[in-house]
Motif scaffolding. Structure first.
Motif, short mmCIF file in Angstrom:
data_model
loop_
_atom_site.label_atom_id
_atom_site.label_comp_id
_atom_site.label_asym_id
_atom_site.label_seq_id
_atom_site.Cartn_x
_atom_site.Cartn_y
_atom_site.Cartn_z
N ALA A 68 0.84 -1.20 0.00
CA ALA A 68 0.00 0.00 0.00
C ALA A 68 0.87 1.25 0.00
O ALA A 68 0.47 2.31 -0.48
N LYS A 69 2.10 1.08 0.53
CA LYS A 69 3.00 2.24 0.61
C LYS A 69 3.79 2.42 -0.69
O LYS A 69 4.46 3.42 -0.88
N ALA A 70 3.73 1.42 -1.56
CA ALA A 70 4.53 1.51 -2.80
C ALA A 70 3.87 2.47 -3.79
O ALA A 70 2.70 2.82 -3.66
N GLU A 71 4.63 2.88 -4.78
CA GLU A 71 4.12 3.78 -5.81
C GLU A 71 4.46 3.21 -7.17
O GLU A 71 5.63 3.08 -7.49
N PRO A 72 3.49 2.78 -8.00
CA PRO A 72 2.06 2.77 -7.76
C PRO A 72 1.67 1.63 -6.82
O PRO A 72 2.31 0.58 -6.84
N ALA A 73 0.61 1.83 -6.04
CA ALA A 73 0.16 0.79 -5.10
C ALA A 73 -0.85 -0.12 -5.78
O ALA A 73 -1.61 0.33 -6.64
N PRO A 74 -0.85 -1.40 -5.44
CA PRO A 74 -1.85 -2.29 -6.03
C PRO A 74 -3.25 -1.94 -5.51
O PRO A 74 -3.39 -1.54 -4.35
N TYR A 75 -4.26 -2.09 -6.35
CA TYR A 75 -5.63 -1.94 -5.86
C TYR A 75 -6.30 -3.30 -5.72
O TYR A 75 -7.37 -3.43 -5.17
N PHE A 76 -5.59 -4.35 -6.21
CA PHE A 76 -6.15 -5.70 -6.12
C PHE A 76 -5.03 -6.73 -6.13
O PHE A 76 -4.08 -6.62 -6.91
N ILE A 77 -5.14 -7.70 -5.22
CA ILE A 77 -4.20 -8.85 -5.22
C ILE A 77 -5.03 -10.11 -5.03
O ILE A 77 -5.97 -10.13 -4.23
N SER A 78 -4.71 -11.16 -5.77
CA SER A 78 -5.35 -12.44 -5.49
C SER A 78 -4.33 -13.57 -5.53
O SER A 78 -3.33 -13.49 -6.26
#
Lengths: 565, 568
Positions: B49-59
């Motif tokens: 969440a802190k990364a740039e760009p942050a993922p909006y979805f992981i599965s």
């Protein structure tokens, strides 16, 4: 004429000594099925208006393989696979000019692994039919291709060889009493000592390979061999993002010679320790040009990559006037190494310093008796390693036809067996090291380089065009700087840039008396390289360009508390 | 009630009535592998969440797969092995539902895979998942940069739909059930016996019998709250035999059987009868006349019509084919329009385990994106209503309808499950044939063509040969209006887009036939079913197929051993 007499004598001798073998042959279901289909095909397999086969050959590889793998202390796979593959070679035309292109002509099919005569013969029958039709159309293509070249081809397409009969014992996997999955799991559990590892895994492959051969010239051959291999691989990333790898591997012809669990554990720990040390080591940042010492167990890679693939008698492209393909195509009877270096290729060598050789054989995959061949004598290239496809001045096989069994083709190709590199002026390793320091001082360099281990070499020893790295580039796994005062420092991220045929000829200064055996070449045609340490006067070491990546975005999961073994 | 007795109850129910209604999935059951997956997913989500760009979805999707494979020919085994593997597929999406790293040609960045330990070793699994997640995140972030750069320089896209739909997250834990009961030794012997049968027939040149038993467990967790586990057990048997006509044309017959359990496979006696029929077909085909170019009425058997609809219509109704530059987009703008005769309706219903008492291979409770399977009406009274949707939206269709399917290692896309063609015009098959003959007479044709069997990508063989869209007529007969006996022809090739033929369906039979098979396409190979009644087409155009010029084998087959020779 002389050849015919020799063949006749050979046959007479065989008839005398091989009555036992022939009796066995009749009871071996695979050989019997091959024989039956050969007999049926010869003289009857022909299309109206098309050339008949003058030669048919069957080779069957029967492999039983047991594979186990474990990663991070847990089992990831355990399989047992049994498969039989058939390679059919049909040659139409004549020994002088036939349908073969490049490395021959053949058809690969799966065979049933059970000894059912009808099922075996059925599969062989269909494959033979297809191989013949393919040969006929290839022959027509080749005829029209050859018309484009004015000069008459100087050598035959296929050599005459005396028929042989040899029935070796069949191989079986010896599993011993060890629980292998458990052993691999426990080896790969060692990752817990170093939480910064990217990967840590162990894999094992035991196999028994039995090969069967029969051709219309009357040769019948059966040979079996087992191999017991293990590998432990680890990787990590340095602070600057460079990926670092270390591995330990061993492959032996018997289970008795296979490393014991205690040895495997200590070797695995060495891999871990080396990765830790490499991570902390400084990176090579400037290009260096100067003396480099290569330890015996790293030298095999150079020999395999620079020498082995260039001393085989692979015919050149049609129309070319060269003798062979490769870097030594025009080097027959010229100096390719310093005068103190000699190389022999000896498939008959069964044991070296107490270690069994996987690359040892009595007959090659074309049923030609194995021969010890002088390749380099006092620096001069005196022989190419040949199979039954002649090259200029080498009209007969010297027993180096080896086959790879893949679904893409199982043609045999001239291949080294065990290359033994030796020096007429061999010196103890310490003298080489001392000389390195002297050279370093003489040239006013702060340090010189020492390669202790090279990244395991590519399968390029067996195929001429597969090398990924540019010619002459080698990546050491363990590279040290040796300073003028004699102390050494591990560094990472360096590569040797110009270790090619030229460097071997002009830059190799001294060799050690410490010959070391390394196996290579894959499981179908294992190659052995026996080479001593080598001191080069002038090589380039430069920073590697590849292998860097960002560090992980977030730390690895923490380990749960487990009872220590 | 403790967990074991619950599982036992569920299993017996499942066995008695193997459809989705039978199992009552739990929503809270704990599973060590799912728990590790969930924990590691949460850790990745929080940290990235802190990364740039942050993922909006992981599965995370894991398949535990134990495959038993036996292959035999002419009475002997070629292969017999059991392979157990666990594979993890990690999907990371950066950007937004509107535009993410999988856009357009960058869909490769949506998935990374790795092998997982076979045991539930928490540390080893967590560490492996961490490594793949990191690798997949980097791949996704890199691809997203390129997607954004491309967006700035390219013209507006025709379909401006989002790249991903925000569908409801499913929590569904199916009971484990009994492992696949497949006795390897016993089936080795059966395959030897069955494959030896072909030796009775001299016209059969090569033949193969294959059995694959798949004992699978699917695990899925996603950052939007999905959590599911489901077993999948399936046995597939395939028999293949071929011959060559005197002119060299290769002729092949294939029979496949799919069953949820070993005891549901055909008996040896039934297999013998099938083999006899295959051999007879091959003998007939070998002597059959070559097809001539023809345009006129044609009758398709139910089985042929089912394969035809799967290949020709079903694949073209997959959602993702309606957008993107490289897609045909055949039906993109035809919603609400008539695309079939008004008496035909088509649904795809993966919630059905059986149709008219026959097991369906395309049955599943949740798809590979964790969405519940849904019955989807694709065509109602000839009018196009819907597409087969994964979570990749297309214009006018913003969410999944439970058809996001894939083989492990592939990003799910809209695929078929059980494609069922229904007709309101149900003629008994005898009448259908009469109508066919009337039509031939009416059009003044010398004969009509009866397609008894069509092979397509999903009727053929294995995962290695995906041949989506292909329609290969194999058993085609000339039917004469003057009462002459039917005449088999070979080398028939349907001309032009077979799709055009769909508009010419004039009549249909009163019985639905089911075909079960493995369908290969861009998201890999998956089990599917198709069902349809026999169909009369007022016009189909065919030509003669290109053929190989390899002659039949020169020598006869090797002699049979005594016992087998007697049978011949």
């Amino acid at each position: 004429m002389r050849r015919i007499v020799r063949a006749a004598v050979y046959v007479a001798v065989l008839v005398l000594v091989c009555s036992v073998a022939i009796a066995q042959e009749a009871t071996d279901p695979i050989l019997a099925a091959m024989k039956a289909e050969l007999d049926r095909s010869l003289g009857k397999l022909k299309l109206p208006g098309a050339p008949e086969p003058y030669y048919i050959e069957y080779r069957v590889l029967d492999r039983d393989a047991y594979n186990v793998s474990a990663s991070f202390g847990a089992l990831t796979g355990e399989d047992r696979l049994r498969a039989r593959m058939l390679t059919v070679t049909v040659r139409v035309g004549s020994y002088k000019r036939d349908n073969s292109f490049g490395q021959g002509a053949n058809m690969v099919e799966l065979l049933p692994f059970e000894d059912d005569m009808y099922a075996l013969r059925h599969a062989i029958w269909l494959a033979t039919d297809r191989a013949y039709k393919q040969a006929v159309s290839a022959y027509a293509m080749k005829q029209s291709l050859l018309k484009r070249y004015q000069a008459e081809q100087q050598v035959d397409d296929f050599s005459h060889e005396p028929p042989v009969t040899h029935l070796g014992a069949l191989a079986k996997i010896d599993f011993g009493a060890q629980n292998w999955p458990q052993l691999l799991t426990s080896l790969s559990t060692l990752y817990r000592d170093d939480p910064q590892l990217e990967s840590f895994n162990a894999s094992l492959k035991f196999s028994a390979t039995n090969e069967y051969f029969a051709n219309t010239e009357g040769s019948v051959l059966r040979k079996g061999r087992a191999s017991y291999g293990i590998e432990v691989n680890g990787s990590t990333q340095a602070a600057d993002g460079t990926h670092l790898q270390r591995n330990y591997g061993e492959i032996t012809p018997t289970l008795g010679e296979f490393p014991k669990p205690a040895k495997l554990e200590s070797e695995s720990r060495k891999v871990l320790a080396a990765l830790k040390e490499l991570r902390a080591a400084p990176a090579v940042s400037d290009e260096y040009e100067g003396p480099v010492l290569v330890l015996n167990k790293a030298a095999d890679t150079l020999i395999a990559d620079v020498v082995a693939k260039n001393v085989v008698g692979v015919p050149p492209e049609p129309g070319s006037t060269a003798r062979t393909s490769g870097a030594y195509a025009q080097s027959y009877k010229t100096r390719i190494l310093p005068a103190f270096v000699s190389i022999v290729d000896d498939p008959t060598l069964a044991v070296f310093k107490g270690e069994g050789l996987l690359s040892n054989y009595e007959y090659d995959d074309e049923a030609v008796k194995a021969q010890k061949v002088d390749v380099v004598d006092k620096g001069e290239l005196v022989n190419y390693l040949t199979n039954r496809q002649p090259v200029r001045d080498f009209l007969e096989s010297n027993g180096h036809g080896r086959a790879l069994f893949t679904m893409y083709g199982g043609a045999s190709a001239p291949t080294p067996s065990t290359l033994v590199v030796s020096s007429a002026q061999a010196k103890p390793f310490d003298e080489l090291k001392q000389k390195l320091v002297e050279l370093c001082k003489d040239q006013g360099l702060p340090y010189a380089y020492y390669v202790e281990e090279m990244a395991s070499f590519a399968p390029s020893a067996l195929s001429l065009d597969q090398s990924e790295a540019p010619e002459g580039t080698f990546v050491p796994q363990l590279l040290y700087r040796i300073y003028a005062d004699g102390h050494q420092e591990l560094v990472r991220g360096g590569e040797v840039a110009n270790l090619d045929t030229r460097a071997l000829r002009s830059n190799l200064m001294m060799m050690g008396d410490d010959q070391f055996l390394e196996g290579a070449g894959g499981e179908d045609a294992p190659v052995g390289i026996i080479a001593p340490s080598m001191l080069f006067g002038d090589l380039v070491i430069r920073p590697t360009e590849s292998g860097k990546d960002k560090l992980p975005q977030y730390p690895p999961p923490s380990l749960s508390v487990k009872s220590v073994r | 009630m403790n967990k074991n007795s619950f599982a036992f109850l569920a299993v017996s129910l499942l066995l008695a009535l193997p459809c989705s209604a039978a199992s009552k999935p739990a929503t809270t059951a704990s599973d060590p592998l799912l728990d590790t997956m969930q924990q590691e997913l949460e850790r990745g989500k929080t940290n990235l969440a802190k990364a740039e760009p942050a993922p909006y979805f992981i599965s995370y999707s894991v398949l535990d797969h134990k495959a038993t494979v036996i292959v035999a020919g002419e009475g002997a085994l070629y292969t017999s092995t059991v392979i157990h593997r666990r594979q993890a597929d990690v999907s990371v999406r950066v950007g937004s539902y509107k535009l993410d790293n999988t856009h357009g040609k960058s869909s490769y960045s949506g998935l990374s895979s790795a092998e997982l330990p076979l045991t539930n070793d928490h540390d080893a699994i967590a560490r492996t998942l961490w490594r793949v997640t990191d690798r997949e995140y980097k791949k996704a972030a890199q691809a997203f940069l390129k997607v954004k750069a491309d967006e700035q320089v390219r013209a507006q896209e025709e379909d401006e739909s989002d790249d991903f739909s925000s569908d409801s997250a499913q929590v569904r834990i199916e009971p484990d059930g009994a492992p696949l009961d497949l006795n390897q030794k016993e089936w080795e012997q059966k395959l030897r016996q069955v494959s030896a049968e072909f030796a009775k027939y001299p016209q059969v040149l090569g033949s193969t019998v294959m059995l694959e038993g798949d004992d699978m467990e699917h695990y899925y967790v996603s950052s939007d709250g999905a959590r599911s586990r489901r077993p999948e057990r399936m046995i597939r048997m395939m028999m293949q035999a071929e011959t060559q006509a005197p002119d060299g044309m290769r002729l092949m017959r294939v029979e496949t059987f799919l069953a949820p359990a070993a005891e549901k496979l055909p008996s040896l006696q039934q297999l013998s009868a099938k083999i006899e029929k295959m051999a007879k077909d091959l003998a007939d085909l070998k002597q059959a006349k070559l097809a001539e170019p023809y345009s006129g009425p044609a009758l398709l058997s139910g089985r042929a019509a089912a394969v035809f609809f799967h290949e020709v219509l079903g694949h073209r109704l997959e959602g993702q084919r309606q957008r993107g530059d490289e897609e045909g987009q055949t039906f993109a703008k035809k919603i609400g329009q008539t695309v079939l005769p008004p008496f035909l309706s088509v649904v795809d219903d993966p919630t059905l385990a059986q149709l008219n008492g026959e097991d369906l291979a395309g049955w599943y409770p949740t798809d590979e994106e964790g969405e519940p399977a849904q019955r989807v009406t694709l065509i109602k009274d000839g009018v196009l209503k819907n597409f087969l949707m994964s979570r990749m939206p297309v214009h006018g269709f913003g969410s999944s309808n439970g058809h996001g399917r894939a083989q492990p290692g592939y990003l799910p896309v809209g695929r078929q499950g059980n494609l069922i063609v229904d007709s309101s015009r149900r003629l008994p098959e005898g009448e259908l044939r009469q109508k066919f003959i009337d039509e031939i007479k009416k059009q003044g044709k010398p004969y009509g063509l009866y397609f008894e069997d069509i092979e397509g990508g999903f009727t053929l063989t294995t995962r290695q040969l995906p041949q989506a869209f292909q329609v290969l007529p194999v058993m085609v007969w000339r039917i004469y209006p003057d009462g002459r006996p039917d005449e088999l022809v070979r080398g028939v090739d349907i001309v032009g887009t077979p799709l055009a033929a769909l508009g010419h369906i004039a009549e249909t039979g009163d019985k639905q036939y089911v075909f079960n098979g493995i369908c290969g396409a861009e998201s890999g190979s998956i089990p599917v079913s198709a069902a349809a009644p026999a169909m009369l087409f007022s016009e189909i155009e065919v030509q003669r197929k290109d053929q190989s010029h390899d002659l039949p084998p020169i020598l006869p087959a090797p002699p049979l051993p005594g016992a087998m020779a007697g049978a011949r």
